[in-house]
Design a protein around this motif. Structure first.
Motif, short mmCIF file in Angstrom:
data_model
loop_
_atom_site.label_atom_id
_atom_site.label_comp_id
_atom_site.label_asym_id
_atom_site.label_seq_id
_atom_site.Cartn_x
_atom_site.Cartn_y
_atom_site.Cartn_z
N VAL A 100 -44.16 22.33 11.32
CA VAL A 100 -43.77 23.01 10.09
C VAL A 100 -42.90 22.06 9.27
O VAL A 100 -41.98 21.43 9.81
CB VAL A 100 -42.99 24.30 10.38
N ALA A 102 -40.01 21.49 7.31
CA ALA A 102 -38.79 22.29 7.20
C ALA A 102 -38.11 22.14 5.85
O ALA A 102 -37.74 23.12 5.21
CB ALA A 102 -37.82 21.91 8.32
N ARG A 225 -43.53 24.53 15.43
CA ARG A 225 -43.64 25.96 15.14
C ARG A 225 -43.18 26.81 16.32
O ARG A 225 -42.55 27.85 16.14
CB ARG A 225 -45.08 26.32 14.76
N ILE A 228 -39.38 27.03 16.30
CA ILE A 228 -38.90 27.98 15.28
C ILE A 228 -39.07 29.41 15.78
O ILE A 228 -38.19 30.25 15.59
CB ILE A 228 -39.66 27.77 13.95
N ALA A 235 -33.03 27.72 13.62
CA ALA A 235 -33.87 26.97 12.69
C ALA A 235 -33.46 27.24 11.25
O ALA A 235 -33.37 26.33 10.42
CB ALA A 235 -35.34 27.33 12.90
N LYS A 236 -33.18 28.52 10.97
CA LYS A 236 -32.79 28.89 9.61
C LYS A 236 -31.48 28.23 9.20
O LYS A 236 -31.35 27.67 8.10
CB LYS A 236 -32.66 30.41 9.52
N VAL A 239 -31.92 24.43 8.63
CA VAL A 239 -32.57 24.10 7.35
C VAL A 239 -31.61 24.36 6.20
O VAL A 239 -31.45 23.52 5.30
CB VAL A 239 -33.87 24.91 7.19
N TYR A 318 -42.02 25.63 5.60
CA TYR A 318 -41.07 26.56 6.21
C TYR A 318 -40.54 27.54 5.18
O TYR A 318 -40.25 27.19 4.05
CB TYR A 318 -39.90 25.77 6.80
N THR A 319 -40.40 28.80 5.60
CA THR A 319 -39.71 29.82 4.80
C THR A 319 -38.74 30.56 5.72
O THR A 319 -39.03 30.77 6.89
CB THR A 319 -40.68 30.82 4.16
N ALA A 323 -39.22 32.64 9.47
CA ALA A 323 -38.43 32.36 10.68
C ALA A 323 -37.80 33.61 11.24
O ALA A 323 -37.47 33.68 12.42
CB ALA A 323 -37.35 31.33 10.34
#
Length: 325
Positions: A100, A102, A225, A228, A235-236, A239, A318-319, A323
């Motif tokens: 993904v 990121a 992926r 995540i 992960a959130k 990022v 990535y969004t 996530a």
């Protein structure tokens, strides 16, 4: 709770040092390979203390010779963070890796770009002149490789008409001045090395990647992926705080250079080159747009490596909402 509300609460929690929130419930180490003469946004975020109190730590486990090597380490599970040119990321995904994108690691624009240099007395004057010439690049299969291919394609020449030679970033100036290559390509992530070479004089730029590609993300920081899915909150936060560091660098260039110099010194590299850092070249908020990926997807379709419609930017960007699901 909206995405922006979550982001605000996280920033407040970090600024006052809270450690008991949902954002700090899981302790996660993100390992990565660093780049000689470079500083990634997540490294800058760590220097700024943006991960303090979040449960996230990042660990440098060595140097990457280039983006493809970083992606190999990511695929094998040796690191949790990869970083590579967009073309290399897409090639890796086409090859079967479930990665993904990121956040954009760098962008190219009027302030930050990859520049192709020759000696001042070189007969090479424009893109068509690089046919049959030797060009020093940091690695094959990544941004400079594909920029050269696109440059040649843009003037109606075969994409493999130039001879690319792999040279580590710190030696790009040396091999050009000694006549071992006709052209040295300094990547957008190597503005430190390019700044030193330019200061020493006697070089002439023939083109840069914005001449060929326009304003576009040069590369992406990449996560697996499955990682995540297993650690969505970590992960959130990773990022968001890395994107926050990208904004800091744009708004505080001199302070960023000082932190860059500190990080280089700690790695045993020359801290003086940090003064040539020109920024990350990304959009406000560290956001990507579809063209950042779709441009190279279309190139891979043209080259027969992808079928039309097989892959779309939305499939790999990535969004935060994804996530959380």
């Amino acid at each position: 709770m909206t995405y922006h509300t979550r982001k605000l609460l996280l920033s407040v929690a970090i600024s006052i040092g809270l450690s008991g929130s949902a954002y700090a419930a899981e302790k996660i180490k993100f390992r990565y390979l660093t780049s000689q003469g470079g500083l990634s946004a997540h490294e800058l975020a760590a220097e700024l203390g943006y991960f303090d109190g979040t449960g996230i730590t990042i660990e440098n486990v060595g140097y990457a010779t280039g983006g493809p090597a970083s992606l190999i380490a990511l695929a094998s599970g040796d690191v949790e963070i990869g970083s590579a040119a967009t073309s290399a990321v897409l090639n890796s995904i086409v090859g079967g890796n479930d990665f993904v994108a990121a956040y954009p690691s760098n962008g190219i624009n009027d302030q930050v770009q990859s520049i192709f240099y020759v000696l001042e007395d070189s007969p090479i004057r424009e893109i068509k002149d690089i046919a049959d010439k030797s060009i020093a690049v940091n690695t094959l299969g990544a941004h400079l490789d594909y920029t050269i291919r696109e440059a040649l394609h843009s003037v109606g020449l075969p994409s493999d008409a130039a001879n690319q030679i792999v040279v580590p970033g710190p030696q790009l100036e040396q091999v050009l001045r000694s006549g071992q290559v006709d052209v040295s390509a300094f990547g957008y992530w190597q503005t430190t090395f390019e700044g030193v070479a330019k200061q020493n004089g006697g070089l002439r730029a023939i083109f840069d990647d914005t001449d060929v590609l326009g304003d576009i993300a040069g590369g992406f920081v990449v996560l697996r992926r499955d990682f995540i899915a297993d650690h969505p909150e970590a992960a959130k936060v990773f990022v968001e705080q890395s994107q926050r560091a990208l904004d800091y660098a744009r708004e505080h260039p001199e302070e960023t250079k000082a932190l860059f110099a500190k990080a280089l010194a700690e790695r045993g590299e020359n801290p003086e080159i940090a003064k040539f850092f020109r920024g990350y070249g990304v959009r406000p908020g560290g956001q990507a747009v579809d063209r950042d990926l779709q441009f190279w997807i279309d190139v891979l379709v043209r080259e027969g490596k992808l079928k039309e419609g097989q892959l779309a930017a939305k499939d790999i960007l990535y969004t935060a909402d994804a996530a959380s699901n």
